[in-house]
Design an enzyme around this catalytic site. Sequence first.
Site, PDB file in Angstrom:
ATOM      1  CG  HIS A 134      77.679  63.639 116.001  1.00  0.00           C
ATOM      2  ND1 HIS A 134      79.329  63.938 114.951  1.00  0.00           N
ATOM      3  CD2 HIS A 134      77.466  64.031 116.977  1.00  0.00           C
ATOM      4  CE1 HIS A 134      78.661  65.382 115.847  1.00  0.00           C
ATOM      5  NE2 HIS A 134      78.248  65.131 117.114  1.00  0.00           N
TER       6      HIS A 134
ATOM      7  CG  ASP B  12      80.000  58.279 116.995  1.00  0.00           C
ATOM      8  OD1 ASP B  12      80.240  57.659 118.141  1.00  0.00           O
ATOM      9  OD2 ASP B  12      79.466  59.273 116.517  1.00  0.00           O
TER      10      ASP B  12
ATOM     11  CB  CYS C 253      76.606  67.454 115.383  1.00  0.00           C
ATOM     12  SG  CYS C 253      77.179  69.029 115.750  1.00  0.00           S
TER      13      CYS C 253
ATOM     14  CE  LYS D  95      79.435  63.577 122.477  1.00  0.00           C
ATOM     15  NZ  LYS D  95      78.085  64.837 122.562  1.00  0.00           N
TER      16      LYS D  95
HETATM   17  C1  PLP Z   1      76.687  60.106 118.377  1.00  0.00           C
HETATM   18  C2  PLP Z   1      78.001  61.162 118.201  1.00  0.00           C
HETATM   19  N1  PLP Z   1      79.137  61.089 117.910  1.00  0.00           N
HETATM   20  C3  PLP Z   1      80.137  62.050 117.671  1.00  0.00           C
HETATM   21  C4  PLP Z   1      80.278  63.167 118.617  1.00  0.00           C
HETATM   22  C5  PLP Z   1      80.887  63.888 118.014  1.00  0.00           C
HETATM   23  O1  PLP Z   1      81.805  63.896 119.706  1.00  0.00           O
HETATM   24  P1  PLP Z   1      82.647  65.122 119.966  1.00  0.00           P
HETATM   25  O2  PLP Z   1      82.455  66.006 119.236  1.00  0.00           O
HETATM   26  O3  PLP Z   1      83.954  64.916 121.262  1.00  0.00           O
HETATM   27  O4  PLP Z   1      83.659  64.884 118.656  1.00  0.00           O
HETATM   28  C6  PLP Z   1      79.388  62.803 119.553  1.00  0.00           C
HETATM   29  C7  PLP Z   1      78.892  64.692 119.742  1.00  0.00           C
HETATM   30  O5  PLP Z   1      78.314  65.335 119.727  1.00  0.00           O
HETATM   31  C8  PLP Z   1      77.897  61.966 119.684  1.00  0.00           C
HETATM   32  O6  PLP Z   1      76.583  62.641 120.063  1.00  0.00           O
END
Ligand code: PLP
Lengths: 403, 145
Positions: A118, A195, A358, A221
């Site tokens: 991400h 992550d 993303c 999440k």
């Molecule tokens: C794998 C992963 N990492 C990081 C994030 C970032 O999360 P947040 O947008 O809540 O900071 C997400 C959310 O879309 C994700 O799916």
Amino acid sequence: MLDVKRIRKDFPIYQNNKDMAYLDNAATVLKPKIVLDKMNEYYTNFGVNIHRGVYKLSYLATQAYEKGRSKVASFINASFEEIVYFKNASEALNFVALTWGEANLQEGDEIITSELEHHSSVLPWQQLALRKKAVLRYLKLDESGRITVEALKEIINEKTKVVALTLVSNVFGYITPIEALIKEIRKYNCLVVVDAAQGIAHLPIDVKKMDCDFLAFSSHKALGPTGLGVLYGKKDILKGIKPLFYGGDMIDNVELYDSTYREMPYRFEVGTPAIAEVIGLGYALDYLKDIGLDNIKKHEQELTCYALEKMKDLKHIIIYNHNPDLGIIAFNLDGVHPHDVATFLDTDNVYVRAGHHCAQLIAKKLEIVASLRASFFIYNDKEDIDKLIRALKKAISFFYQGE
Amino acid sequence: MDNLRNLYQAVIMDHYHNPHNKGLKGYPKMHLKNPACGDDITIEAEVQDGVIKHINHQGNGCSICCASASMLCLLMEGKSVSFAKKEISKFYDLVQGKDGDYDSLGDANSLAGVAKFPARIRCATISWKALEMVLEGDVDEEKEI
Ligand SMILES: Cc1ncc(COP(=O)(O)O)c(C=O)c1O
């Protein structure tokens, strides 16, 4: 399968959206009533600031807030002082690069990450690498797009200072073999940042067993409220980190020209925190625990098998991940823009994600601009998937008229 | 389904599959991107004596976005800048579902169905915004929308 009918009763959003098939769980999950109630209870009964007042209500608020932290710690087998709150996973991951990374990385050092990440897992390190003249290296994904130990072995070396990887891919639903990777990484002297945003509500996580140095996730999440992220940091490593933000709540003794700050984790948390959210997350994690992470994983896997079986009979469909480990399927209709398909699904109240999720690096690797993503969770059932298939069929017969 | 049929009329799919004025020739241009969804459109136009002599588009996006760019080019080629500005603002009204007489928009009139899909309004307007910027002299740049 989980008892979906019973579970849905716990999610008030279903009362207001009776026939929706919510299949965008990788973006965020719905919230159970207990979380909303407990947040409301804080505001209604003892909604005052924490760590400050010596009066009764402030004591109650502080207790509820700190209980939240204990619950987070026990959920991932960490200790209380190893849990630091941020706004979301993205901010937590940035914090690691901005503190540990800024202090420890030097020119020529290497950072390993993957194209599966991400943006929030890779960009903090990409930008740090640019500032420090460090080298950002991507391990080679296997042909299905997975992170493997072999690929890590190929590029890790004495210069590697950081390995930053996702626990679960938010595009493909692959589980990274993180424990095996970390065993290999421990042969070198480097930091491991995981992550876990996409993993936290879908598989059991034990940070001690995993042996990572940092692990981040977002409350939203994991059935919790938005606006709250968690960073786990190994005690010994957190101890060596200087605060990034200064001001209220994080200080110990303030003098005119210098000050000392509090113990961990408080020294990293400036100002009034997200009190209601922290309380809410605690109850969200309780809810997940009651259902059982292993049961959740199994439920998702069953739904995914069912969905893939049905989808593979559809004409013109391209599936990008044939063997996901969790409930995520990435796909497209050949030659039709995913937004056009998503609008068809939307009309039937089937909610999926359309875009690059993303994770532009993996989209670029697949040479697609965007894709559709259906992702499943505890309140989804086979009927939701049937709805998805029916809506997809409508889109197919429309966009390929005359075939 | 009615809303859908309205959104994806044959004329729209026709512009999508057989776009007019596609391909840039090197006139002053504006490149707009919607990072949230990946719509990515460039509009170029050459204006002489207050008239749009040439107008072309290039880019990637959904059918609504691409068809809209094609309709825009078809409508604006050979028209005066003042006509263009008027029609652009009419088009914004159209896709927001406001009442009005939109016959002068030509094929673009068929995009009225977008109003029922608020999440898609930006898909329809991105090329029109780009032309609006070119006509304002805001050119040769890449911007987010
Ligand atoms: C794998 C992963 N990492 C990081 C994030 C970032 O999360 P947040 O947008 O809540 O900071 C997400 C959310 O879309 C994700 O799916």
